[in-house]
Enzyme design. Sequence first.
Site: not given
Ligand code: FAD
Lengths: 381, 331
Positions: A125, A128, A160, A244, A362-363
């Site tokens: 996928q 991101s 992933s 998902e 989860n947020e």
């Molecule tokens: C094990 C794993 C597998 C994954 N696999 C894939 C994959 O196969 N393909 C893919 O495309 N992506 C994948 N991802 C990425 C995943 O989708 C993103 O990590 C996720 O969408 C969160 O984005 P970020 O990591 O940029 O965190 P951010 O968006 O930067 O968030 C950082 C923190 O801020 C908080 N936050 C952000 N906005 C808000 C809000 N409005 N209110 C309150 N809190 C907020 C978040 O909850 C989090 O705690 C994977 C991630 C992991 C950890």
Amino acid sequence: MNLAQTAEVEEFRAEARDWLARRVPSSPLPSLETAEGFAAHREWEAQLHADRWSVVSWPEEYGGRGADIVKWLVFEEEYWAAGAPGRVSQNGINLLAPTLFDHASPQQRARVLPSMASGEVIWAQAWSEPESGSDLASLKSRARRTDGGWLLSGQKTWSSRAAFADRAFGIFRTDPDTPKPHQGLTYLMFDLRAPGVTVRPIGRLDGKPAFAELFLDRVFVPDEDVIGEPGQGWRIAMSTTGNERGLTLRSPGRFLAAADRLVGLWHGHGDPSDTALRDRVADAVVGARAYELFTWANASRFAAGETIGAESSLNKVFWSEYDIALHETALDLLGPDAELADGEWAEPWVFSLAGPIYAGTNEIQRDIIAERLLGLPKGRR
Amino acid sequence: MRFLLTDEQSDFARTLRSLLGSAQVPAAVRAWADGDAGPGRALWSRLAATGLFALAVPEAHEGAGLLPLELSLGLVELGRAGVPGPVVESAAACVLLSELADESLAKRFLPGLALGEASATLTLPGGSPYAPDADAATYCFTVSQAGVLRLAGAPAGPLRSTDPARRLSLPPADGGELLAEGPEVTRAAGVAWRWARLLTAAQCLGVGEALLARTVEYAKQRTQFGTPIGSFQAVKHRLADTLLALEFARPLVWAAALSPGPGEVAAAKLAAGEASYRAAMTALQLHGAVGYTEELDLSLWLRKARPLRDAWGTPSACRAEVLRSLTPRRR
Ligand SMILES: Cc1cc2nc3c(=O)[nH]c(=O)nc-3n(C[C@H](O)[C@H](O)[C@H](O)COP(=O)(O)OP(=O)(O)OC[C@H]3O[C@@H](n4cnc5c(N)ncnc54)[C@H](O)[C@@H]3O)c2cc1C
């Protein structure tokens, strides 16, 4: 209300149980987050497929058994109870396939689904981007029109198992001038070995080379690999994110099996005077049961033709937090052996820690629950 | 009551902090995890120059006296910087040998350990069977349930810990040179155990502080939805709760260092271990997927938090100890 299954379902269960008992590898396969494990899992999935157990809920023409949701849940229960390996094809089967069933042309389905079912083509996928995680709609990777297709450029990340996968699906900006970020996006599939694709593995917390970052430089995608109408990517993608968060990624069967192993650990390692730990083992058992029943309630609603909306966020928060609690309890039971990285619980524990992050943090899920299910005013976002 | 650090104590902590701040510790941790103890040892010798290792050794043997408070302050800084190696175990070994009051053993081992020229790891009865970092330490001591102290022979190759920078070995059950035995050894082991637990608590506190500080910085700078994630209430509250837990663990650690009774030490370890593990969970969650990669230095602290929470007394063992220490003795 009636928790008993029909004779037909029980027959299906017995058939699955029998097959699994004969075929599940006697010792665990190497981690599917490694190159070696990837190959071993591919072989396992080919075996599943040969007897049409790899995608039981799909129509027969694509290698499935046309099983309804009830049978699918029963199959999952048997699958995990038998100690069968995790699915390396999960991104394709759980995330792309439902999208294809809803939005693809018959030709696309015929082209893509059979090799997905057999594990011959494994999908990653690619949603991101470094700057676009929770705020996915802000994504910047572009698809520009060219003769007979599109040219992809940009960067995707945290994909992933993309380091070992064959193809990927993702959303790309095809019109940068729309008034809203959710518009002008297109959903498409591309080859991870196509010219212009650079895949860089990113080590996970436990060092396994599971993720990858994808650099795309004018990667050609033919028109036939666009899913749905160009510009409709967001709507198409969102129609399947529920999968998902919801049922398919984390079936109750998996947690029932894990809770069962935990109870075994308690009987083997538990100190009966440690009532706090005993209570947490019991909580894990009750949690798995609650999740199972919640799922059956949803499944019944599906079967009755209803759809599930923001409720999938309840599911997501529950399973991800439950998963961590269960694994932490196992570590506490193991005492000094808990920190051994090659122990049976270490990798699943590390993986559980990511649950509250992927599939929508989860947020964000709690915001959705509060706003859409409780009707609270929308916050700043 | 004056529950504040003296100027001298604060200066010591500050000196360590600035030394470690410029020492490229993450690179040493990664090398250590890969089995190359060279950069870690170089770091240890710089730490030795501050007198750190002398803080668990009597003055008669090149030490500064047994100074749990000063040493705890040091361990907070080592935890904050993520310093690899068996610092806690070295100190506990010194305490064990000091408590034994066996002049020839003391003469043989303590001066080298006090000066940081040698390092030690150990296992004590009732604890983990795994000695951390035995492959890098100069000595590996073991005390058996029956009160036999040995200098263990070469332990089997390290097992992988979920924190790659903790290399675990299983010392041979009763191999190696016999150094001492009897109830005196058991008693000394008990004292050493308490020190190990206290110092691990201090280290946890430092690890938790580092995790919180990094996450606060990240939350100010990472933007999603056009605004820094630190402006979202869900993010703010988690960070505030992390600070709360750490700030209420801190006085317990200082109190235990001032009077290292079993209950005080267990309370400190319980609170600091849990606060630091929770800080790790918060750091991981708020960093999102980048936090889940080993490439980010944050991972070095994330992976420490859980093993340290459990080392030298899991939360459950510490709770039991707290209650035991409160039970009036009758019989
Ligand atoms: C094990 C794993 C597998 C994954 N696999 C894939 C994959 O196969 N393909 C893919 O495309 N992506 C994948 N991802 C990425 C995943 O989708 C993103 O990590 C996720 O969408 C969160 O984005 P970020 O990591 O940029 O965190 P951010 O968006 O930067 O968030 C950082 C923190 O801020 C908080 N936050 C952000 N906005 C808000 C809000 N409005 N209110 C309150 N809190 C907020 C978040 O909850 C989090 O705690 C994977 C991630 C992991 C950890």
